[in-house]
Scaffold this active site. Structure first.
Site, PDB file in Angstrom:
ATOM      1  N   SER A 104       0.909  -0.893   0.047  1.00 55.82           N
ATOM      2  CA  SER A 104      -0.308  -0.323   0.165  1.00 55.82           C
ATOM      3  C   SER A 104       1.170   1.477  -0.090  1.00 55.82           C
ATOM      4  CB  SER A 104      -0.956  -0.057   1.546  1.00 55.82           C
ATOM      5  OG  SER A 104      -2.206   1.006   1.358  1.00 55.82           O
ATOM      6  N   ASP A 243      -2.708   6.688  -3.522  1.00 52.35           N
ATOM      7  CA  ASP A 243      -2.219   5.777  -2.750  1.00 52.35           C
ATOM      8  C   ASP A 243      -0.793   4.692  -3.950  1.00 52.35           C
ATOM      9  OD1 ASP A 243      -3.440   4.336  -2.578  1.00 52.35           O
ATOM     10  OD2 ASP A 243      -2.834   3.386  -0.032  1.00 52.35           O
ATOM     11  N   ASP A 245      -1.249   2.106  -3.927  1.00 52.88           N
ATOM     12  CA  ASP A 245      -2.301   0.445  -3.999  1.00 52.88           C
ATOM     13  C   ASP A 245      -3.028   1.066  -4.965  1.00 52.88           C
ATOM     14  OD1 ASP A 245      -2.917   0.509  -1.826  1.00 52.88           O
ATOM     15  OD2 ASP A 245      -3.675  -1.797  -1.715  1.00 52.88           O
ATOM     16  N   ASP A 247      -5.803   2.739  -3.876  1.00 54.40           N
ATOM     17  CA  ASP A 247      -7.054   1.960  -2.369  1.00 54.40           C
ATOM     18  C   ASP A 247      -7.910   3.101  -1.690  1.00 54.40           C
ATOM     19  OD1 ASP A 247      -5.645   1.866  -0.814  1.00 54.40           O
ATOM     20  OD2 ASP A 247      -6.470   0.238  -0.210  1.00 54.40           O
TER      21      ASP A 247
END
Length: 445
Positions: A104, A243, A245, A247
């Site tokens: 992440s 960010d 990833d 999400d």
């Protein structure tokens, strides 16, 4: 208590247990065994594997693939795609599970593994416990005729782009808007700019040149200053930072002001209220008090969950509500997707701006966040801060000083060896000084 799984899957420094090729191969095998048990006889389970742009993703993808194949599970490889893309594709393709290789918002040296169910939801604790139990059994290999095989899902990005666009009202478009998109050199680098461009916006992309080592470095939702500078330099209407990833999302208005997840959640709810009643919203222990007060005035219920989007989702499902989010930029709109999605959340905010004809600043003018100070204090592994008399006494003293004008929250990070000390107070100076008082006690303990 979970041995490997944290609040968002399994995460750590690459090359250090558990983020090693050997462990990740065993993890794939263990997860494959659990999947096989719940699959009807004669049906071969199939999992989708996606990843972000970290260089370690290649190694961990190969290890996972080997583990799943050894357990007799087929694999579809999506390559670099956002975490919510894996959730969507798993559900849309009727697969057994989805797996994301990502840490992440963490630096490139870290990586992690998180799973989605066939329905596109984070795995429940009970299934994670089954996988952990299977990890304790020595790994074995299916017979040669039962081994899984892998193939690449070549149109993963295109499918997900179309899905994201479908969450924006067909009667609206983004023509006339100039938008800066910061992809954090992460998983959305080849996806997010296309979504907003194909909806009509003039798009300026930054943070879209990943090299395996630069994910989240100076760009993205955890470093939105780069976005603010780019918005001002390009005289853009709005900026969107994802960010690594993709999400979570942070946005910037035309003046370069940064808007966090609390403010963006308010914007989403304000727009939804124009078309249908909103019964309730789930925040977290970190959600700003201003949001709670605003929703109360709007006649909307509000409750706080533990920090982490999985806990928000649990409360949403329990109360049969649709909307929730946290300050970091995880926003859940269950009428659009099963999980938090930075691109889709940004589209919901833009929907409100287009429908109202207002700028982001004007549209959110009614919400003014209470000053918060957050200090992250490094702690040794196993540090029992909850039973430390000095920390408890200082926390109680600060709470007495605040009365009903603020809040104190102390909580451990779910992914790093940190204790997060947050104080909300009537003014920024008080919040900072009170948070520092508690942080100093933690450091001295």
């Amino acid at each position: 208590m979970a041995k490997y799984f944290g609040t968002d899957g399994i995460r750590g420094r690459v090359g250090t247990a558990p983020i090693t090729p050997e462990f990740v191969m065993r993890l794939g095998s263990a997860a494959g065994k659990v999947l096989t048990k719940s699959t009807p006889p004669g049906v071969r389970p199939t999992v989708l594997i996606g990843k972000d742009t970290r260089i370690s993703g290649y190694m961990l993808e190969a290890a996972l693939e080997a583990g799943f194949a050894a357990a007799g599970v087929d694999i579809l490889l999506a390559g670099p795609v956002p975490t919510p893309a894996v959730a969507y594709l798993t559900r849309a393709l009727r697969l057994s599970a989805g797996v994301v290789i990502s840490a992440s918002h963490n630096p490139f040296e870290d990586n992690g593994i998180k799973f989605f169910s066939a329905e596109g939801n984070k795995l429940p604790d009970s299934v994670e416990a089954e996988i952990e139990a299977a990890l304790e059994v020595p790994m074995n290999c299916a017979s040669s005729d039962k081994l899984g095989k892998a193939k690449r899902l070549d149109d993963a990005a295109g499918r997900y782009i179309e899905f994201c666009k479908s969450t924006f009202p067909s009667a609206l478009d983004l023509r006339g808007m100039t938008i800066v998109i910061d992809c954090a050199h992460g998983a959305a680098y080849h996806i997010a700019p296309h979504v907003f461009h194909e909806l009509g916006a003039e798009v300026i992309a930054i943070g879209n040149a990943p090299n395996g080592l630069n994910i989240n470095e100076g760009f993205g939702a955890t470093a939105p200053e780069a976005l603010a500078r780019a918005v001002l330099a390009n005289k853009a209407d709005v900026g969107i930072a994802l960010d690594g990833d993709a999400d979570r999302v942070v946005m910037v208005d035309a003046a370069g002001r940064i808007y966090n997840g609390d403010e963006l959640l308010y914007a989403v709810i304000k727009d939804r209220m124009k078309t249908a009643p909103v019964t309730g919203v789930v925040g977290t222990l970190m959600t700003n008090m201003a949001l709670e007060v605003a929703f109360r005035k709007m006649g909307i219920g509000f409750i706080r969950a533990k920090v982490g989007d999985r806990y928000i989702l649990e409360q949403l499902l329990q109360h049969q509500w649709l909307f929730g989010g946290e300050s970091s930029g995880h926003i859940l709109c269950l009428d659009r997707h099963t999980t938090g999605d930075g691109i889709i959340s940004a589209l919901q905010v833009l929907c409100g701006l287009k429908r109202s004809g207002q700028s982001l600043a004007a549209y959110t003018a009614e919400i003014r966040l209470y000053p918060q100070a957050l200090i992250n204090v490094k702690i040794p592994f196993g540090f029992d801060w909850e039973n430390n008399p000095a920390i408890e006494a200082e926390k109680n003293l600060v709470e007495q000083m605040l009365g009903d004008t603020g809040r104190v929250l102390i909580r451990p990070s779910g992914t790093e060896p940190l204790l997060r000390v947050m104080v909300e107070a009537p003014d920024r100076e008080s919040a900072q000084s009170m948070a520092q008082r508690i942080a100093d006690k933690v450091l001295a303990a």
